[in-house]
Design an enzyme around this catalytic site. Structure first.
Site, PDB file in Angstrom:
ATOM      1  N   ASP A  66      -2.982  10.234   4.896  1.00  0.00           N
ATOM      2  CA  ASP A  66      -1.716  10.555   4.791  1.00  0.00           C
ATOM      3  C   ASP A  66      -1.008   9.223   4.760  1.00  0.00           C
ATOM      4  O   ASP A  66      -1.548   8.072   4.623  1.00  0.00           O
ATOM      5  CB  ASP A  66      -1.038  11.412   5.671  1.00  0.00           C
ATOM      6  CG  ASP A  66      -1.284  10.703   7.305  1.00  0.00           C
ATOM      7  OD1 ASP A  66      -1.429   9.786   7.339  1.00  0.00           O
ATOM      8  OD2 ASP A  66      -1.169  11.684   8.118  1.00  0.00           O
ATOM      9  N   ALA A  67       0.255   9.106   4.508  1.00  0.00           N
ATOM     10  CA  ALA A  67       1.313   7.890   4.539  1.00  0.00           C
ATOM     11  C   ALA A  67       0.925   6.992   5.586  1.00  0.00           C
ATOM     12  O   ALA A  67       1.213   5.756   5.653  1.00  0.00           O
ATOM     13  CB  ALA A  67       2.539   8.258   4.218  1.00  0.00           C
TER      14      ALA A  67
END
Length: 131
Positions: A16-17
């Protein structure tokens, strides 16, 4: 200790980010480990499909303990712990440097691909399906 372990590296596309592995990717790593387990035993999904046999996930239980991160090297086990004439349960773990990150029990069913009906394990798989 597992009889079979597959190693993967975590890439940016797996995260994810924040650089943490997205939860569903652990299931993908486990699927790859089961495919490599078959290859390790001289079998390939392509060959099974050519014989009209399909191996599908019927049920799974997964417990996440700690996150994996970008660039981690992960070790994924695949061990048959129970089986019947057409179903096998794999115990699988994902570890990093010996630390357990995720564990699952995955039920795989052997199907006749054209009818999607359960069938007995083919002869080539019979010896591997002991739990």
């Amino acid at each position: 200790m597992s009889d079979f372990t597959h190693t993967v590296k975590v890439y940016i596309e797996d995260t994810d980010a924040g650089g943490i592995v997205y939860y569903v990717n652990y299931l993908k790593y486990m699927e790859r480990a089961r495919s490599e387990w078959l290859n390790h035993h001289g079998l390939a999904q392509r060959d099974l499909l050519a014989q009209g046999i399909q191996l599908v996930v019927h049920h799974l239980e997964c417990r996440y303990a700690k996150p994996a991160h970008l660039d981690d090297e992960l070790h994924i086990t695949a061990d048959v712990v129970e089986s019947t004439a057409c179903r096998a349960t794999f115990a699988q773990t994902v570890t990093r440097r010996g630390e357990r990150l995720c564990e699952a029990r995955v039920d795989i069913v052997c199907l006749e691909a054209s009818r999607l009906k359960p069938v007995r394990w083919p002869d080539a798989l019979q010896p591997l399906m002991h739990g």
